[in-house]
Design a protein around this motif. Structure first.
Motif, mmCIF file in Angstrom:
data_model
loop_
_atom_site.group_PDB
_atom_site.id
_atom_site.type_symbol
_atom_site.label_atom_id
_atom_site.label_comp_id
_atom_site.label_asym_id
_atom_site.label_seq_id
_atom_site.Cartn_x
_atom_site.Cartn_y
_atom_site.Cartn_z
ATOM 1 N N GLN A 211 49.519 30.489 59.598
ATOM 2 C CA GLN A 211 50.730 30.140 60.252
ATOM 3 C C GLN A 211 50.827 31.303 61.336
ATOM 4 O OE1 GLN A 211 54.291 30.516 57.863
ATOM 5 N NE2 GLN A 211 55.345 31.383 59.254
ATOM 6 N N ASP A 212 51.563 30.967 62.567
ATOM 7 C CA ASP A 212 51.515 31.686 63.669
ATOM 8 C C ASP A 212 52.926 32.446 63.802
ATOM 9 O OD1 ASP A 212 51.033 32.830 66.193
ATOM 10 O OD2 ASP A 212 51.044 30.763 67.255
ATOM 11 N N HIS A 213 53.109 33.296 64.701
ATOM 12 C CA HIS A 213 54.344 34.122 64.767
ATOM 13 C C HIS A 213 54.471 33.729 66.272
ATOM 14 C CE1 HIS A 213 53.142 35.364 60.742
ATOM 15 N NE2 HIS A 213 54.532 35.780 60.641
ATOM 16 N N LYS A 214 55.246 33.121 66.851
ATOM 17 C CA LYS A 214 55.311 32.911 68.381
ATOM 18 C C LYS A 214 56.146 33.716 69.013
ATOM 19 C CE LYS A 214 53.416 28.260 68.803
ATOM 20 N NZ LYS A 214 53.679 27.243 67.647
ATOM 21 N N ARG A 215 57.220 34.133 68.205
ATOM 22 C CA ARG A 215 58.494 35.343 69.082
ATOM 23 C C ARG A 215 57.859 36.648 69.286
ATOM 24 N NH1 ARG A 215 63.429 33.544 69.743
ATOM 25 N NH2 ARG A 215 63.705 31.395 69.264
ATOM 26 N N THR A 225 55.883 33.808 72.913
ATOM 27 C CA THR A 225 54.753 34.198 73.463
ATOM 28 C C THR A 225 53.416 33.281 73.036
ATOM 29 O OG1 THR A 225 53.925 35.421 71.309
ATOM 30 C CG2 THR A 225 55.520 36.391 72.714
ATOM 31 N N GLY A 226 52.246 33.736 73.407
ATOM 32 C CA GLY A 226 50.967 33.010 73.042
ATOM 33 C C GLY A 226 50.843 33.205 71.658
ATOM 34 N N GLY A 227 51.416 33.875 71.095
ATOM 35 C CA GLY A 227 51.173 34.375 69.584
ATOM 36 C C GLY A 227 51.202 35.733 69.128
ATOM 37 N N ILE A 268 40.757 19.010 66.177
ATOM 38 C CA ILE A 268 42.096 18.648 66.391
ATOM 39 C C ILE A 268 42.929 19.726 65.522
ATOM 40 C CG2 ILE A 268 44.022 17.187 65.859
ATOM 41 C CD1 ILE A 268 42.368 14.612 66.062
ATOM 42 N N PHE A 269 44.009 20.251 66.451
ATOM 43 C CA PHE A 269 45.033 21.433 65.720
ATOM 44 C C PHE A 269 46.228 20.638 65.419
ATOM 45 C CE2 PHE A 269 46.822 25.706 67.161
ATOM 46 C CZ PHE A 269 47.962 25.522 66.502
ATOM 47 N N PHE A 270 46.578 20.391 64.264
ATOM 48 C CA PHE A 270 47.943 19.942 63.971
ATOM 49 C C PHE A 270 49.035 20.964 63.782
ATOM 50 C CE2 PHE A 270 44.651 17.150 62.253
ATOM 51 C CZ PHE A 270 44.876 15.988 62.590
ATOM 52 N N TYR A 284 50.200 18.145 68.748
ATOM 53 C CA TYR A 284 48.458 18.119 68.690
ATOM 54 C C TYR A 284 48.133 18.968 69.662
ATOM 55 C CZ TYR A 284 48.753 13.364 66.219
ATOM 56 O OH TYR A 284 49.124 12.480 65.370
ATOM 57 N N ASN A 285 46.920 19.643 69.366
ATOM 58 C CA ASN A 285 46.300 20.506 70.206
ATOM 59 C C ASN A 285 44.790 19.966 70.095
ATOM 60 O OD1 ASN A 285 48.309 22.089 71.459
ATOM 61 N ND2 ASN A 285 48.037 23.454 69.520
ATOM 62 N N ALA A 286 43.917 20.077 71.243
ATOM 63 C CA ALA A 286 42.713 19.590 70.969
ATOM 64 C C ALA A 286 41.300 20.709 71.083
ATOM 65 C CB ALA A 286 42.354 18.574 72.306
ATOM 66 N N ARG A 287 41.995 21.868 70.467
ATOM 67 C CA ARG A 287 41.140 22.739 70.577
ATOM 68 C C ARG A 287 41.672 23.642 69.432
ATOM 69 N NH1 ARG A 287 45.330 26.111 71.260
ATOM 70 N NH2 ARG A 287 47.140 25.355 72.373
ATOM 71 N N PHE A 288 40.686 24.759 69.343
ATOM 72 C CA PHE A 288 41.085 26.007 68.070
ATOM 73 C C PHE A 288 42.410 26.492 68.469
ATOM 74 C CE2 PHE A 288 36.481 25.996 67.276
ATOM 75 C CZ PHE A 288 36.344 26.054 65.713
ATOM 76 N N GLY A 289 43.186 27.175 67.657
ATOM 77 C CA GLY A 289 44.370 27.796 68.068
ATOM 78 C C GLY A 289 44.125 29.363 68.148
ATOM 79 N N ASP A 290 44.996 29.744 69.180
ATOM 80 C CA ASP A 290 44.967 31.130 69.231
ATOM 81 C C ASP A 290 46.144 32.023 68.997
ATOM 82 O OD1 ASP A 290 44.320 33.819 70.100
ATOM 83 O OD2 ASP A 290 43.394 32.898 72.329
ATOM 84 N N PRO A 291 46.572 32.728 68.016
ATOM 85 C CA PRO A 291 45.307 33.347 67.148
ATOM 86 C C PRO A 291 45.012 32.828 65.734
ATOM 87 C CG PRO A 291 47.715 34.565 67.286
ATOM 88 C CD PRO A 291 47.725 33.205 67.677
ATOM 89 N N GLU A 292 45.247 31.690 65.599
ATOM 90 C CA GLU A 292 45.025 31.021 64.321
ATOM 91 C C GLU A 292 43.429 31.263 64.012
ATOM 92 O OE1 GLU A 292 46.978 29.757 66.364
ATOM 93 O OE2 GLU A 292 48.608 28.603 65.251
ATOM 94 N N THR A 293 42.712 31.117 65.083
ATOM 95 C CA THR A 293 41.078 31.216 64.854
ATOM 96 C C THR A 293 40.760 32.444 64.541
ATOM 97 O OG1 THR A 293 40.990 29.628 66.812
ATOM 98 C CG2 THR A 293 38.899 30.635 66.167
HETATM 99 N N1 GLY Z 1 48.878 29.324 68.270
HETATM 100 C C1 GLY Z 1 49.252 28.190 69.058
HETATM 101 C C2 GLY Z 1 48.113 27.681 69.919
HETATM 102 O O1 GLY Z 1 47.128 28.272 69.907
HETATM 103 O O2 GLY Z 1 48.673 26.860 70.753
#
Ligand code: GLY
Ligand code: AMP
Length: 425
Positions: A211-215, A225-227, A268-270, A284-293
């Motif tokens: 789980q990300d925290h975007k705010r 923010t970007g995370g 695939i990032f759901f 959907y994202n077509a790459r790893f998440g940042d900062p999920e990775t």
């Molecule tokens: N953390 C969200 C993203 O990478 O799009």
């Protein structure tokens, strides 16, 4: 093997760290990389959108595998350019990266293949969008069709805000051509979960949840923010939810792309929302998440290079993907003022504390070397992703916050409630 990683953030640092652990790998390069990445990879000053220079570099250095971290080059067709030159590359081709590159495409795909998502309409003209909004339920969500650094989504509480949003996206072109077309979507409520997966065109293997925290501010206040931090696994992603998503979302997406003649190979990032009516795809994202990775890869048992190769070769079904039965938390250290205005070039102290400390990582997002070539400075809004493992989420959170104290720089800013939601479990 020689491996080249394309990108420059905390995500690419985590990928480079994991790739460097592979016994198959002799040398890692990163373009353009950052100061932290240079611990594991030789950084080369080529931008992620300089496809010709990147392929020439890959030929010259006899790169056996290139891994694309970022969305822009994927959506721009970098994989097609590498493949046309006979180079091995991990990521979706342009015709598949559209899954992230166009929200209208992904929404239409979900509708056609009955993949659960929010109800929506697509508009190419501002006047049509405005007419539709007159009768729409509020709040309503407006999304720029194209890539907008994750910022092209507006949640509008009233008709007035929605009208202003249409103007911002379609008339003022705040996100350029990304707003030529917009998606107007039903507003949903629920907890968000990020699920990353490896895909080889037919088979999909799901990674552990996060789980990300975007705010920007504590309590999910302030600007997007970007995370600002992540935790993994998400305790809200239950077995029941996993079963539903496997039945209705994951394989269905891969099959839908294949059916459309857009075979998807890569990540695939759901982005899911767990609503009262069940899980729904937010994006959907077509790459790893940042900062999920940064919280997913430290928990992954496999040699990641083997998994990348299995995806490229279409034999992912033979890979037994595994994650440690532990947890990870990443707290982003930002420069005060992010995401708007912030200083750069501030000296960073304490990074040596992470050396040879198992289970603690300082993934660099925006750093550079000072003129001495050895000490570090800030070079962006998000500076570091301080990550720690623990036997469970509470332990990982305590470890990560303890490690944030090891690092100091002027204007250091972080959220203090990353992973607080786990206390509700
Ligand atoms: N953390 C969200 C993203 O990478 O799009
Ligand atoms: P996206 O880029 O589509 O993931 O949207 C960015 C963020 O906007 C998501 O992480 C959600 O927090 C929020 N969001 C997007 N779509 C919706 C929706 N239909 N309902 C509520 N929130 C949404």
């Amino acid at each position: 093997m020689n491996v080249l990683i394309v990108g420059s953030g905390g995500r690419e640092h985590a990928i480079a760290w994991k790739v460097a652990k592979s016994p198959k790998v002799t040398k890692v390069y990163c373009a353009p990389g950052n100061a932290g990445i240079s611990e594991f990879a030789e950084c080369v000053p080529i931008g992620a959108m300089e496809f010709e220079k990147l392929t020439a570099f890959a030929k010259e250095k006899e790169i056996d595998l290139t891994v694309i971290g970022m969305d822009d080059p994927l959506v721009g067709g970098i994989v097609d350019v590498f493949e046309a030159k006979g180079l091995r590359v991990f990521g979706p081709r342009k015709n598949a990266a559209i899954l992230e590159g166009s929200k209208a495409f992904s929404k239409d795909l979900m509708k056609k293949y009955e993949i659960p998502t929010a109800a929506y309409e697509t508009f190419n003209k501002a006047e049509d969008a405005l007419a539709y909004l007159e009768t729409a339920d509020m709040p309503v969500v407006l999304k720029a069709d194209g890539l907008a650094l994750g910022k092209g989504v507006l949640i509008c509480q009233s008709l007035e805000e929605a009208r202003a949003g249409v103007k911002e996206l379609m008339e003022d072109k705040k996100f350029g051509s990304a707003g030529d077309r917009i998606v107007v979507e039903e507003f949903m409520t629920g907890r968000e979960v990020s699920v990353l997966s490896f895909v080889d065109g037919k088979t999909i293997k799901i990674m552990t949840s996060a789980q990300d925290h975007k705010r920007a501010g504590d309590g999910d206040t302030g600007l997007n923010t970007g995370g600002m931090g992540t935790f993994s696994p998400s305790p809200f992603y239950t077995e029941e939810i996993d079963t539903f998503c496997r039945e209705r979302i994951y394989q269905a997406t891969v099959d839908a792309m294949a059916q459309e003649g857009r075979e998807f190979k890569g990540i695939i990032f759901f982005g899911l929302m767990l609503t009262e009516k069940g899980p729904r795809v937010l994006e959907y994202n077509a790459r790893f998440g940042d900062p999920e990775t940064q919280v997913v890869l430290p928990r992954m048992k496999n040699d990641i290079v083997e998994v990348f190769e299995a995806c490229i070769d279409g034999r992912l079904d033979q890979i037994d993907l595994g994650f440690e039965d532990n947890a990870a938390v990443c707290v982003v250290l930002a420069s005060e003022g992010y995401p708007l205005h912030y200083k750069k070039g501030l000296a960073i102290h304490g990074l040596e504390c992470f050396k040879e400390k198992d289970g603690y990582y300082a993934f660099h997002a925006g750093t550079r070397f000072a003129e001495d070539g050895t000490t570090f400075q800030t070079n962006g809004g998000r500076v570091l992703g301080i990550t720690a493992l623990g036997e469970d989420l509470k332990a990982a959170r305590a470890n990560a916050y303890a490690a944030t104290e090891w690092v100091s720089f002027e204007n250091k800013y972080m959220r203090h409630d990353i992973g607080k939601a786990i206390d509700e479990c």
